[in-house]
Design a protein around this motif. Structure first.
Motif: not given
Length: 374
Positions: A318, A323-324, A359, A363-365, A296
Motif C-alpha cells: 500500500r 494513485g490512479t 486505487t 488516494e494511493g494504491t 506515486a
C-alpha cells in the motif's frame, strides 16, 4: 568435538560394545556347559580365542570415531563373524551340527547386524540379518529351517528396530546441531545489534536530525544517513531465509526490501513457502514498490504487510501516493507497458494466486497478492 558431543547415536555404539562383551561371555558359558559333548575340544578353544580377539578389536573400533564414521568396520565385522560361525566346524563335524549340535558363536553372531543397523539404518540392519541367517542356514541345513526360524525372526526384528532407532536419533542429532547453530547465530546477532544500536544507529540518527536542521547541502547528508540507518536496522532484524529443504521463509526474503520510504511488517513466526513460489512473490512485491517510486510521487511512502492465513499467504503493498484509476491501468497495458500485467499480475497468476488492486486519484494504491502455500 562439538559434532561428536551432539551425536545422539553414540549411546547405541556403547550399547553394542557392551552387547559384544556380554555375548562373548555367553559363548564361553555355552562351550563350558556343552564341553562333554564337543568332539574336538581344541577346536572349540581355538574358536573361542578367535571370537575373543575379534570382540576386543571390534569393541575398540566401535568405541572410536574411526570405527563409527563409515560402514567399513561393520562390514568387516560381518565377514569375520560369519567366519567365526563356520569355525564351529573345528569343534563339531558338520553332520553333528545339522543333527542338532549348537553353533558355538550363539547370540554373539548378532553383533554385526546391530552394527550395520546403527551405521546404515534399516537397510543395513536387514542386510546384516539376512547374511547371518543364510550363514546359519548353511550350517544347519535346509531341513532345519523350521528350527532356526525363531532366530531368523529375532535377527530381522533387531535389525529393523535398531536401524529405525538409529536413523531417528541421527535425524534428531542433525536438527539439534542446526538448532544450536541457529541459537548461536541469534545470540551473536543480538550482541552485534546492541553494539550497533548503542553506537552507529545513534550517530546516524543525530546526523539525520542535524542535517535536516542545518538545511542546504546537509539535507543530502541527512538523507544518506537515514538510508543507512534503515539498512542497518533491516540487517539487525533479518533472519535465515532457508528453513527446511525446499521451503524458505517469505518474511526473511521481504524484510530486506525496507527503505526510508518503504516499511515491511512481518509476523514473528516464519511463513514457509516453496522456493519458487517465494521468489516469484518477492519479485511481484519488488515491482509494486518500483511502481511506487516511479509513479506515486516524490514524497510517497509504502507499506508491505505479510499475513499467514494458514493454507495461504496474503501480501499487501500500500502507498499514500497520487494513485490512479482502473481505466488508466488498463490503458497502460494496452499501450504495451507490461510492468503491471506481466511482472505483477502475470507472476501471481502463474502461481495460481489472485491479485486485487484498489486505487483512485489522490488516494494511493493498494495491491493484495494471495497465493497458496502448497
Amino acid at each position: 568435538m562439538e559434532r561428536e558431543s551432539a551425536d545422539l547415536v553414540q549411546p547405541l555404539w556403547r550399547a553394542l560394545v557392551v552387547f559384544r562383551v556380554i555375548t562373548f561371555g555367553f559363548a564361553c558359558l555355552g562351550v563350558w556347559t556343552r564341553w562333554d559333548g564337543i568332539v574336538h575340544r581344541d577346536g572349540a578353544l581355538v574358536q573361542l580365542g578367535l571370537i575373543g580377539v575379534w570382540t576386543v578389536v571390534s569393541s575398540v573400533g566401535y568405541s572410536r570415531r574411526w570405527g563409527r564414521r563409515n560402514t567399513r568396520l561393520a562390514v568387516v565385522d560381518l565377514v569375520v563373524t560369519i567366519g567365526c560361525m563356520y569355525a564351529t566346524l573345528l569343534a563339531q563335524p558338520l553332520i553333528d551340527i545339522r543333527g542338532g549340535a549348537s553353533v558355538l558363536t550363539s547370540v554373539w553372531a548378532a553383533g554385526p547386524v546391530l552394527a550395520l543397523a546403527i551405521s546404515r539404518g534399516r537397510d543395513g540392519g536387514l542386510l546384516g540379518a539376512v547374511a547371518i541367517s543364510l550363514a546359519l542356514l548353511s550350517l544347519r541345513g535346509v531341513d532345519s529351517a523350521a528350527k532356526i526360524l525363531s532366530n531368523v525372526q529375532l535377527l530381522l526384528v533387531s535389525g529393523l528396530v535398531v536401524g529405525y532407532a538409529a536413523s531417528t536419533m541421527r535425524r534428531a542429532g542433525d536438527r539439534l546441531r542446526e538448532a544450536i547453530a541457529a541459537e548461536s547465530a541469534t545470540a551473536e546477532r543480538l550482541r552485534l545489534s546492541r553494539s550497533i544500536h548503542d553506537g552507529v544507529l545513534q550517530v546516524l540518527a543525530q546526523v539525520q536530525r542535524r542535517g535536516n536542521a542545518i538545511g542546504g547541502e546537509a539535507v543530502e547528508l541527512a538523507r544518506l544517513a537515514a538510508e543507512q540507518e534503515v539498512a542497518l536496522r533491516t540487517l539487525m532484524s533479518s533472519r535465515p531465509v532457508v528453513a527446511d529443504g525446499n521451503l524458505v521463509d517469505l518474511c526473511a526474503s521481504l524484510l530486506p526490501l525496507a527503505t526510508t520510504r518503504a516499511e515491511v511488517s512481518a509476523p514473528a513466526e516464519q511463513v514457509l513457502l516453496p522456493t519458487d513460489t517465494a521468489s516469484e512473490l518477492v519479485a511481484a512485491v519488488r515491482e509494486a514498490l518500483s511502481n511506487v517510486q516511479k509513479h506515486a510521487g516524490a514524497s510517497a511512502r509504502a507499506w508491505v504487510a505479510i499475513e499467514d492465513l494458514g493454507d495461504a499467504v496474503l501480501v499487501s503493498v500500500r502507498d499514500d501516493g497520487v494513485g490512479t484509476s482502473e481505466a488508466r491501468l488498463e490503458q497502460a497495458r494496452a499501450d504495451g507497458h507490461l510492468g503491471v500485467s506481466q511482472s505483477i499480475r502475470g507472476r501471481i497468476a502463474d502461481l495460481g494466486g489472485t491479485v486485487a488492486v484498489r486505487t483512485a486519484p489522490d488516494e494511493g494504491t493498494e495491491w493484495e497478492f494471495k497465493v497458496s502455500k502448497a
